[in-house]
Design an enzyme around this catalytic site. Structure first.
Site, PDB file in Angstrom:
ATOM      1  N   LYS A   1      -8.261   0.942  11.313  1.00  0.00           N
ATOM      2  CA  LYS A   1      -8.526   0.820   9.877  1.00  0.00           C
ATOM      3  C   LYS A   1      -8.511  -0.676   9.573  1.00  0.00           C
ATOM      4  CE  LYS A   1      -7.292   2.528   5.320  1.00  0.00           C
ATOM      5  NZ  LYS A   1      -7.375   1.256   4.618  1.00  0.00           N
TER       6      LYS A   1
ATOM      7  N   CYS B   1      15.500 -37.669  -2.760  1.00  0.00           N
ATOM      8  CA  CYS B   1      15.183 -37.060  -1.471  1.00  0.00           C
ATOM      9  C   CYS B   1      16.446 -36.465  -0.840  1.00  0.00           C
ATOM     10  CB  CYS B   1      14.579 -38.123  -0.547  1.00  0.00           C
ATOM     11  SG  CYS B   1      14.411 -37.556   1.146  1.00  0.00           S
TER      12      CYS B   1
ATOM     13  N   CYS C   1      12.019 -43.052   5.697  1.00  0.00           N
ATOM     14  CA  CYS C   1      12.936 -41.914   5.555  1.00  0.00           C
ATOM     15  C   CYS C   1      13.077 -41.257   6.935  1.00  0.00           C
ATOM     16  CB  CYS C   1      12.377 -40.918   4.547  1.00  0.00           C
ATOM     17  SG  CYS C   1      13.312 -39.383   4.462  1.00  0.00           S
TER      18      CYS C   1
ATOM     19  N   ASP D   1      -8.703  -4.200   7.647  1.00  0.00           N
ATOM     20  CA  ASP D   1      -8.167  -4.617   6.365  1.00  0.00           C
ATOM     21  C   ASP D   1      -9.061  -5.711   5.790  1.00  0.00           C
ATOM     22  OD1 ASP D   1      -6.486  -4.577   4.283  1.00  0.00           O
ATOM     23  OD2 ASP D   1      -4.802  -5.552   5.286  1.00  0.00           O
TER      24      ASP D   1
ATOM     25  N   TYR E   1     -18.624   1.431  10.243  1.00  0.00           N
ATOM     26  CA  TYR E   1     -17.814   2.535  10.758  1.00  0.00           C
ATOM     27  C   TYR E   1     -18.292   3.912  10.321  1.00  0.00           C
ATOM     28  CZ  TYR E   1     -15.506   1.628   6.297  1.00  0.00           C
ATOM     29  OH  TYR E   1     -15.254   1.387   4.986  1.00  0.00           O
TER      30      TYR E   1
ATOM     31  N   ARG F   1     -17.351  -0.932  -3.077  1.00  0.00           N
ATOM     32  CA  ARG F   1     -17.046   0.453  -3.406  1.00  0.00           C
ATOM     33  C   ARG F   1     -16.956   0.677  -4.915  1.00  0.00           C
ATOM     34  NH1 ARG F   1     -11.785   3.296  -1.054  1.00  0.00           N
ATOM     35  NH2 ARG F   1     -10.832   2.156  -2.747  1.00  0.00           N
TER      36      ARG F   1
ATOM     37  N   CYS G   1       8.729 -38.081  -0.970  1.00  0.00           N
ATOM     38  CA  CYS G   1       9.801 -39.069  -0.881  1.00  0.00           C
ATOM     39  C   CYS G   1       9.107 -40.423  -0.771  1.00  0.00           C
ATOM     40  CB  CYS G   1      10.660 -38.807   0.356  1.00  0.00           C
ATOM     41  SG  CYS G   1      11.704 -40.208   0.806  1.00  0.00           S
TER      42      CYS G   1
ATOM     43  N   GLU H   1     -16.876  -2.539   6.953  1.00  0.00           N
ATOM     44  CA  GLU H   1     -15.861  -3.422   6.401  1.00  0.00           C
ATOM     45  C   GLU H   1     -16.234  -4.872   6.718  1.00  0.00           C
ATOM     46  OE1 GLU H   1     -13.450  -1.579   4.989  1.00  0.00           O
ATOM     47  OE2 GLU H   1     -11.699  -2.894   4.743  1.00  0.00           O
TER      48      GLU H   1
ATOM     49  N   ASP I   1       0.688   4.232  -2.602  1.00  0.00           N
ATOM     50  CA  ASP I   1       0.428   5.622  -2.214  1.00  0.00           C
ATOM     51  C   ASP I   1       1.522   6.546  -2.741  1.00  0.00           C
ATOM     52  OD1 ASP I   1      -1.838   4.803  -0.911  1.00  0.00           O
ATOM     53  OD2 ASP I   1      -0.854   4.608   1.034  1.00  0.00           O
TER      54      ASP I   1
ATOM     55  N   GLU J   1     -10.463   5.372  14.949  1.00  0.00           N
ATOM     56  CA  GLU J   1     -10.932   3.983  14.854  1.00  0.00           C
ATOM     57  C   GLU J   1      -9.840   3.147  14.194  1.00  0.00           C
ATOM     58  OE1 GLU J   1     -14.130   4.407  12.094  1.00  0.00           O
ATOM     59  OE2 GLU J   1     -15.261   5.691  13.450  1.00  0.00           O
TER      60      GLU J   1
ATOM     61  N   ASP K   1       0.838  -1.198   0.000  1.00  0.00           N
ATOM     62  CA  ASP K   1       0.000   0.000   0.000  1.00  0.00           C
ATOM     63  C   ASP K   1       0.877   1.253   0.000  1.00  0.00           C
ATOM     64  OD1 ASP K   1      -1.998  -1.766   0.195  1.00  0.00           O
ATOM     65  OD2 ASP K   1      -2.692  -1.170   2.196  1.00  0.00           O
ATOM     66  N   ALA K   2       1.983   1.175   0.763  1.00  0.00           N
ATOM     67  CA  ALA K   2       2.857   2.347   0.865  1.00  0.00           C
ATOM     68  C   ALA K   2       3.437   2.684  -0.502  1.00  0.00           C
ATOM     69  CB  ALA K   2       3.974   2.071   1.858  1.00  0.00           C
ATOM     70  N   GLU K   3       3.822   1.642  -1.226  1.00  0.00           N
ATOM     71  CA  GLU K   3       4.396   1.880  -2.555  1.00  0.00           C
ATOM     72  C   GLU K   3       3.343   2.460  -3.503  1.00  0.00           C
ATOM     73  OE1 GLU K   3       7.838  -1.585  -2.619  1.00  0.00           O
ATOM     74  OE2 GLU K   3       5.750  -2.128  -2.955  1.00  0.00           O
TER      75      GLU K   3
ATOM     76  N   LEU L   1      -9.468   7.124   1.264  1.00  0.00           N
ATOM     77  CA  LEU L   1      -8.856   7.901   2.343  1.00  0.00           C
ATOM     78  C   LEU L   1      -7.421   8.222   1.974  1.00  0.00           C
ATOM     79  CD1 LEU L   1      -9.897   5.947   5.571  1.00  0.00           C
ATOM     80  CD2 LEU L   1     -10.529   8.278   4.995  1.00  0.00           C
TER      81      LEU L   1
ATOM     82  N   LYS M   1     -11.094  10.839  12.098  1.00  0.00           N
ATOM     83  CA  LYS M   1     -12.169  11.548  11.409  1.00  0.00           C
ATOM     84  C   LYS M   1     -12.559  12.782  12.214  1.00  0.00           C
ATOM     85  CE  LYS M   1     -13.880   7.109   9.880  1.00  0.00           C
ATOM     86  NZ  LYS M   1     -14.913   6.072   9.970  1.00  0.00           N
TER      87      LYS M   1
ATOM     88  N   LYS N   1      -1.413   4.991   8.625  1.00  0.00           N
ATOM     89  CA  LYS N   1      -1.164   3.565   8.467  1.00  0.00           C
ATOM     90  C   LYS N   1       0.039   3.084   9.270  1.00  0.00           C
ATOM     91  CE  LYS N   1      -2.238   1.877   4.488  1.00  0.00           C
ATOM     92  NZ  LYS N   1      -2.962   1.493   3.313  1.00  0.00           N
TER      93      LYS N   1
ATOM     94  N   CYS O   1      17.262 -38.835   2.468  1.00  0.00           N
ATOM     95  CA  CYS O   1      17.683 -40.242   2.413  1.00  0.00           C
ATOM     96  C   CYS O   1      18.126 -40.688   1.020  1.00  0.00           C
ATOM     97  CB  CYS O   1      16.555 -41.147   2.917  1.00  0.00           C
ATOM     98  SG  CYS O   1      15.185 -41.245   1.754  1.00  0.00           S
TER      99      CYS O   1
HETATM  100  S1  IVH Z   1     -13.972   5.770   6.654  1.00  0.00           S
HETATM  101  C1  IVH Z   1     -14.662   9.004   3.769  1.00  0.00           C
HETATM  102  N1  IVH Z   1     -13.253   4.117   8.566  1.00  0.00           N
HETATM  103  O1  IVH Z   1     -10.396   2.209   4.198  1.00  0.00           O
HETATM  104  C2  IVH Z   1     -14.271   8.015   4.774  1.00  0.00           C
HETATM  105  N2  IVH Z   1     -12.699   3.566   6.325  1.00  0.00           N
HETATM  106  O2  IVH Z   1      -9.605   4.218   1.834  1.00  0.00           O
HETATM  107  C3  IVH Z   1     -14.052   6.713   4.155  1.00  0.00           C
HETATM  108  N3  IVH Z   1     -11.534   1.411   6.088  1.00  0.00           N
HETATM  109  O3  IVH Z   1     -11.596   0.585   1.787  1.00  0.00           O
HETATM  110  C4  IVH Z   1     -13.932   5.573   4.943  1.00  0.00           C
HETATM  111  N4  IVH Z   1     -11.512   0.907   8.229  1.00  0.00           N
HETATM  112  O4  IVH Z   1     -13.259   0.353   3.738  1.00  0.00           O
HETATM  113  C5  IVH Z   1     -13.250   4.372   7.238  1.00  0.00           C
HETATM  114  N5  IVH Z   1     -12.674   2.740  10.347  1.00  0.00           N
HETATM  115  C6  IVH Z   1     -12.687   2.989   9.043  1.00  0.00           C
HETATM  116  C7  IVH Z   1     -12.124   2.101   8.108  1.00  0.00           C
HETATM  117  C8  IVH Z   1     -12.135   2.435   6.747  1.00  0.00           C
HETATM  118  C9  IVH Z   1     -11.170   0.509   7.015  1.00  0.00           C
HETATM  119  C10 IVH Z   1     -11.293   1.260   4.657  1.00  0.00           C
HETATM  120  C11 IVH Z   1     -12.469   1.476   3.789  1.00  0.00           C
HETATM  121  C12 IVH Z   1     -11.883   1.769   2.458  1.00  0.00           C
HETATM  122  C13 IVH Z   1     -10.614   2.408   2.833  1.00  0.00           C
HETATM  123  C14 IVH Z   1     -10.688   3.871   2.553  1.00  0.00           C
END
Ligand code: IVH
Length: 699
Positions: free
Chosen positions: A135, A436, A459, A137, A248, A156, A454, A196, A57, A133, A53-55, A103, A313, A337, A439
């Site tokens: 995040k 193998c 063995c 996965d 969420y 989505r 094997c 999620e 982003d 909250e 994800d970092a790459e 996000l 948020k 993250k 043996c």
């Molecule tokens: S809020 C506008 N809250 O993150 C706000 N998203 O890039 C949008 N995700 O795939 C989302 N945990 O499903 C929110 N506590 C959380 C979340 C969350 C995971 C995921 C979301 C989406 C991605 C947003």
């Protein structure tokens, strides 16, 4: 997506800062867009990302920066102008009533503070209140309730339109089909909630174990497993998977009259929607939210589900509305993250391990690399088919991933996609040896190249692994008979086959080095105790190829005695749900072997009882029949898997959260907030000792 799906450079080598000319910028923008589109497609459509994800982003940020500096290059179809992803048309599409945004992801405190500074300045409010909250996965979903009835569930997709997954989501027990009436708040005409869908780490492991037992491919991580389970054409498949949901957010808070996000998430459980309130917190300023992130990172490993960061948020809806949205993401929320759990490193060598069933498994030896805080230096390559499919060679740089508590695995080779360079092409290919490595006997490979074994039943590698498997916790649970001890016994000639374990004497043991009198006695006592293990554990402990814990339990449910199972035919076995032809064949072949029959007979002579509480026709009432348990805190005697099995063996159920259906909450040390919930709901609690007495029928 109409874009080209031939993999472009996965991580284009573009340095944005020094670019000054329009032509240069154009080339760079093209490269970045191709790469971003490709990764969107891998992530959203194939559920199979190939970079972290970092790459991702990073690529996106480079592209955004270039487009800001050269606005004439900004086109409406640039990936910066939309959320990413493409709905699968077979599923049908749904327009989101409110766009489903993404996000902005950040990785350090400075970026979080910059986000907060922007909020404060734009709003003219200082400090700004946040809700933090985890995040999750998993897979993002939108649920629309019309007059309290679930009308539509969707993914989505591209943010404007998602896939219709209504029938699938309706199979998830935690999703209410109609909202509960609550005294304090009327059910809104329309409620658009977001959340999620996820699979718990332990359930992910069992799901994969079962898939491997059934000869199916395993899922790479819980997120893929959840996404794959929901984005299905057949809802029966979804229904069979252990899916959970956390809500969420509410996408139309103004319609309902929520003034803050906090108020919204507090209201949802009253309508029967599941919110993880245990981990949602409201803070007066960003500094507190930053501490929350640190604390959450510390707890990440112990949480039963996967998270990859925290989401902050802005709490007040009016503030959110004033801050508004950028093209893809809201200005009022940010994903902070954690360290990524994927990293790239080099394959130094490949070794071949021989397991207890004689199975030969290739293991990559890697240049040690930190993956999400853990050093990784080895990763399973599974089998020849995987190696060929991923074309992994010695010297390749590979992407490794650690997910869902399973051993690290290699996602892919980073060698030039679509065609290796000459140097890359010259690298040594990996193939399972014909002899193998332990043996020297012949190794045979299945036609699909997914299994290599094997052929020598004696063995030494097989015996050693066999003994440790037999004695493992999930097997006969003989403490003190681990790998080292097994090796010692085998080297001394005391154990040549499994049955020899049950013939060991005190003199045998004390003749060995490092074996004091009392440890000899301990081991003998443990062996004696193990004779009381039930049939399903014994079946598992035999080490029959393809027979894991789930299959062993299924077999014990269907065959009352070991003798009946030993006489079963392939046809008969295949008629059992969950037993496929491969497993049936493996079971019959195992019991046909003279050698194996003799070993079993000798073990039985040692006096094993092999009672079978799982057998469905046994008729006797089970101690925990119909009872539902929640465990909280650390248990001393059991792992969570064991305790779950114990409860299930006796007809009970284990759930992760306290609800109206919970009968008992069992507390280990440091019980969490579930204890408070139990007290609030006046549910009976017991400690570990009391639970043990209960299970053993002493109370
Ligand atoms: S809020 C506008 N809250 O993150 C706000 N998203 O890039 C949008 N995700 O795939 C989302 N945990 O499903 C929110 N506590 C959380 C979340 C969350 C995971 C995921 C979301 C989406 C991605 C947003």
């Amino acid at each position: 997506m109409t874009e080209d799906r031939v993999p472009p450079e996965t991580k284009p080598d573009v340095d944005v800062d020094p670019i000054t000319s329009q032509a240069e910028a154009e080339r760079a923008v093209d490269k970045l867009r191709d790469a971003v589109r490709y990764h969107n497609y891998r992530y959203h459509v194939l559920n199979s990302p190939v970079i972290s994800d970092a790459e991702y982003d990073h690529l996106m940020r480079d592209l955004q920066r270039l487009e800001e500096r050269f606005p004439e290059l900004k086109t409406p179809d640039s990936p910066t102008q939309r959320v990413g992803g493409e709905p699968r048309e077979e599923l049908g599409v749904i327009d989101h009533p409110v766009p489903m945004l993404s996000l902005k992801a950040v990785y350090d405190e400075a970026d979080v503070r910059a986000f907060d500074q922007n909020c404060r300045e734009e709003l003219g409010v200082d400090p700004v209140e946040y809700v933090a909250e985890p995040k999750y996965d998993g897979l993002a979903v939108e649920l629309v309730y019309e007059a309290g009835q679930l009308s539509v569930a969707s993914t989505r997709g591209d943010g404007e339109t998602g896939e219709d997954i209504t029938p699938n989501v309706k199979t998830i027990q935690e999703v209410p089909l109609s909202l509960l009436e609550e005294d304090s708040r009327a059910i809104p005409d329309q409620l658009v909630v977001r959340g999620e869908i996820y699979i718990r780490k332990d359930e992910f492991k069992s799901l994969n174990d079962t898939r491997v037992e059934e000869g199916k491919d395993s899922f790479a991580n819980p997120r893929n497993a959840a996404a794959g389970s929901v984005r299905q054409l057949d809802p029966r498949v979804t229904a069979d998977r252990p899916l959970h949901i956390f809500m969420y957010g509410v996408a139309n808070p103004d319609d309902i009259g929520f003034e803050t996000h906090w108020e919204a998430i507090q209201a949802l459980p009253g309508w029967g929607l599941r919110v993880n309130l245990e981990y949602a917190e409201r803070f007066d300023d960003v500094e507190q939210a930053i501490s929350y992130h640190l604390h959450l990172a510390d707890r990440r490993e112990e949480l039963p589900y996967e998270i990859d960061g925290a989401v902050f948020k802005v709490n007040r809806i009016e503030h959110q509305d004033r801050l508004g949205v950028r093209t893809r993401d809201p200005r009022w929320a940010v994903a902070y993250k954690f360290e990524p759990r994927r990293a790239t490193t080099k394959v130094r060598d490949v070794q071949f391990q021989v397991g207890r069933t004689g199975k030969v498994t290739p293991v990559a030896v890697l240049d040690p690399v930190q993956v999400g805080g853990v050093e990784v230096s080895r990763a399973s390559l599974h089998n020849q088919s995987e190696i060929d499919k991923k074309d992994i060679r010695i010297g390749d740089t590979v992407l490794v991933e650690r997910a869902g508590d399973v051993i690290p695995h290699i996602v892919k080779s980073m060698a030039t996609a679509g065609g290796r360079t000459d140097e890359e092409e010259s690298r040594e290919r990996v193939s399972i040896p014909e002899d193998c490595p332990v043996c020297g006997s012949q190794v045979v490979m299945s036609d699909d190249k997914k299994q290599a074994h094997c052929t020598n039943v004696s063995c030494p590698a097989r015996i050693r692994e066999n003994v440790t498997h037999h004695a493992s916790r999930a097997g006969m649970d003989i403490e003190g008979l681990g790998e080292k001890r097994a090796e010692q016994l085998i080297d001394a000639g005391l154990v040549e086959r499994l049955s020899d374990i049950y013939r060991l004497t005190r003199d045998d043991l004390t003749s060995l080095e490092r074996f004091a009198d009392h440890s000899a006695q301990n081991l003998l006592d443990e062996i004696e105790d193990s004779k009381e293990r039930p049939l399903d554990r014994f079946i598992y402990a035999l080490g029959i190829p393809l027979v894991g814990r789930h299959v062993s339990q299924t077999l014990a449910q269907n065959y009352k005695t070991l003798e009946e199972l030993m006489d079963a035919s392939e046809d008969e076995l295949e008629r059992i749900d969950d037993i496929g032809p491969k497993v049936a064949h493996a079971v019959v072949a195992f019991f046909q072997s003279e050698e194996n029959r003799e070993v079993i007979e000798r073990i039985r002579d040692a006096g094993l009882e092999l009672r079978n509480p799982l057998h469905t026709q046994e008729g006797k009432e089970q101690a925990l029949e119909g009872l539902s348990f929640v465990f909280t805190g650390a248990l001393e005697r059991w792992t969570r898997d064991e305790v779950k099995r114990t409860v299930e063996e006796q007809g009970g159920r284990v759930t992760s959260s306290v609800s109206g259906e919970t009968d008992y909450v069992v507390m280990g040390s440091d019980p969490g907030s579930k204890l408070g919930e139990a007290r609030e709901r006046e549910i009976l609690t017991m400690d570990e000792e009391e639970f043990l007495a209960f299970v053993e029928g002493r109370v």
